[in-house]
Enzyme design. Sequence first.
Site, PDB file in Angstrom:
ATOM      1  N   PRO A  24       6.428   9.459  -2.064  1.00  0.00           N
ATOM      2  CA  PRO A  24       6.940   8.563  -1.028  1.00  0.00           C
ATOM      3  C   PRO A  24       7.952   7.587  -1.600  1.00  0.00           C
ATOM      4  CG  PRO A  24       4.699   7.960  -1.662  1.00  0.00           C
ATOM      5  CD  PRO A  24       5.002   9.269  -2.319  1.00  0.00           C
ATOM      6  N   TYR A 180      -0.559  -2.853  -0.839  1.00  0.00           N
ATOM      7  CA  TYR A 180      -0.530  -3.062   0.612  1.00  0.00           C
ATOM      8  C   TYR A 180      -1.956  -3.238   1.153  1.00  0.00           C
ATOM      9  CZ  TYR A 180       4.287  -1.974  -0.256  1.00  0.00           C
ATOM     10  OH  TYR A 180       5.557  -2.009  -0.765  1.00  0.00           O
TER      11      TYR A 180
HETATM   12  C1  LIG Z   1      12.995   3.471  -4.253  1.00  0.00           C
HETATM   13  C2  LIG Z   1      11.508   3.652  -4.341  1.00  0.00           C
HETATM   14  C3  LIG Z   1      10.749   3.450  -3.207  1.00  0.00           C
HETATM   15  C4  LIG Z   1       9.348   3.663  -3.256  1.00  0.00           C
HETATM   16  N1  LIG Z   1       8.624   3.549  -2.098  1.00  0.00           N
HETATM   17  C5  LIG Z   1       7.309   3.882  -2.093  1.00  0.00           C
HETATM   18  C6  LIG Z   1       6.597   3.925  -0.863  1.00  0.00           C
HETATM   19  O1  LIG Z   1       7.137   3.725   0.240  1.00  0.00           O
HETATM   20  N2  LIG Z   1       5.273   4.230  -0.936  1.00  0.00           N
HETATM   21  C7  LIG Z   1       4.644   4.487  -2.125  1.00  0.00           C
HETATM   22  O2  LIG Z   1       3.438   4.742  -2.129  1.00  0.00           O
HETATM   23  N3  LIG Z   1       5.322   4.470  -3.299  1.00  0.00           N
HETATM   24  C8  LIG Z   1       6.633   4.206  -3.305  1.00  0.00           C
HETATM   25  N4  LIG Z   1       7.336   4.261  -4.488  1.00  0.00           N
HETATM   26  C9  LIG Z   1       6.658   4.673  -5.726  1.00  0.00           C
HETATM   27  C10 LIG Z   1       6.869   6.178  -6.006  1.00  0.00           C
HETATM   28  O3  LIG Z   1       6.257   6.976  -4.996  1.00  0.00           O
HETATM   29  C11 LIG Z   1       6.366   6.623  -7.385  1.00  0.00           C
HETATM   30  O4  LIG Z   1       4.969   6.450  -7.451  1.00  0.00           O
HETATM   31  C12 LIG Z   1       7.032   5.859  -8.539  1.00  0.00           C
HETATM   32  O5  LIG Z   1       8.403   5.645  -8.297  1.00  0.00           O
HETATM   33  C13 LIG Z   1       6.914   6.656  -9.871  1.00  0.00           C
HETATM   34  O6  LIG Z   1       7.533   7.905  -9.731  1.00  0.00           O
HETATM   35  P1  LIG Z   1       8.966   8.245 -10.441  1.00  0.00           P
HETATM   36  O7  LIG Z   1       8.799   7.865 -11.877  1.00  0.00           O
HETATM   37  O8  LIG Z   1       9.110   9.745 -10.261  1.00  0.00           O
HETATM   38  O9  LIG Z   1      10.028   7.465  -9.769  1.00  0.00           O
HETATM   39  C14 LIG Z   1       8.722   4.040  -4.469  1.00  0.00           C
HETATM   40  C15 LIG Z   1       9.513   4.204  -5.611  1.00  0.00           C
HETATM   41  C16 LIG Z   1      10.879   4.031  -5.556  1.00  0.00           C
HETATM   42  C17 LIG Z   1      11.703   4.273  -6.801  1.00  0.00           C
END
Ligand SMILES: Cc1cc2nc3c(=O)[nH]c(=O)nc-3n(C[C@H](O)[C@H](O)[C@H](O)COP(=O)(O)O)c2cc1C
Length: 360
Positions: A24, A180
């Site tokens: 997400p 949240y």
């Molecule tokens: C721009 C952005 C928005 C995010 N929004 C959410 C969200 O709406 N809900 C959520 O559970 N995590 C959110 N996350 C966390 C990601 O789902 C993920 O757990 C985290 O970025 C680590 O993954 P990555 O290293 O592949 O970026 C967000 C991360 C990023 C970078």
Amino acid sequence: MPSSLFTPLAAGALKLPNRVVMAPMTRNRAGADGVPGALMSQYYAQRATAGLIVTEGVGVSAVGAGPTGQPGLHTLEQVAGWTKVTDAVHEAGGRIVAQLSHHGRIAHPALLPDGVEPLAPSAVTALSDARTAHGLVAAVRPRAMGPEDIARTLDDFSDAARAAMDAGFDGVEVQGGNGYLIHQFLSDNANLREDGYGQDVPGRARFAVEAVRAVVRAVGAGRVGLRVSPGTGYNDAVEKDPAPLYGFLADILGSEELAYLHVVEGPDRALRAVLREHWNGVLISSPFTGEAPTDPGTARGLVEAGDADAVSFARHFAANPDLPERIRLGAPLNEPDPDTFHDGGAAGYTDFAVHRPSAV
Ligand SMILES: Cc1cc2nc3c(=O)[nH]c(=O)nc-3n(C[C@H](O)[C@H](O)[C@H](O)COP(=O)(O)O)c2cc1C
């Protein structure tokens, strides 16, 4: 033979053709009324080769609304907007679940209907910011939820889950992490309640359990996932001793036969092992790999070792609409652009190229 990132996976009623999940990501591209538009349809359809797409956090109610540009699932217009998104993803061959979210004390009066205060387990201000049309502003003191607020909020989760089905989603993911509302109930610092929704491990887990069960009653367990982020401290939700709390939650929800548990890992890797041990279903990891985005090598290792059934990628999926194919080929990845994560239109959102293997 050990599973790989490209072994198909059955997660409840969801059938994933691969284990490269789109995590997400709040991208703030919905209209002011929380209605997804054509750009969002294009963005998600471009990423339809993900084993599963989990949408950005979607507000279950006006009082639980998140930042400007966050979509919702509590009005007919929002359902109509999402229907176009799910149609586009399905036409492109994908699967998509809606992440149902309630911001609780991270909501801000500037983002809520006039006179509405943010809700939370207790009246404790988060040491965190809310993203408004005027930039980041400090969180405010929320109103502690009474029994009627709790009952109404559980209904909001189940109504939003039904709305997700009306909009053609394949399922829903309950947002139980990242600081949240549900995570606020799980934490020690945001939940100072002295009733059955606080105090000890079963009390602090109770709202999470009731929210998941309300959603399961609405749409069936096989279409419901739960996301948690134990020990991460995101948005100032802090658990003193996460292992027994999340072990309890995994045990008690294990009997519900949910589609999956999605774990955002923090620095303490042992917590994923605790959940792996207590959770008897599909486990998707969002691994912590430091400042850098989740790396495909780490993901491959987790699945091949059986430490997770699938791995979700956020930032790499933002920049690489064809991420599974790039991982499969070992092709280079486009660099994500943090400046366009939360603002703007097509730039940094729908304009990333897919990989074109060079002619030999
Ligand atoms: C721009 C952005 C928005 C995010 N929004 C959410 C969200 O709406 N809900 C959520 O559970 N995590 C959110 N996350 C966390 C990601 O789902 C993920 O757990 C985290 O970025 C680590 O993954 P990555 O290293 O592949 O970026 C967000 C991360 C990023 C970078």
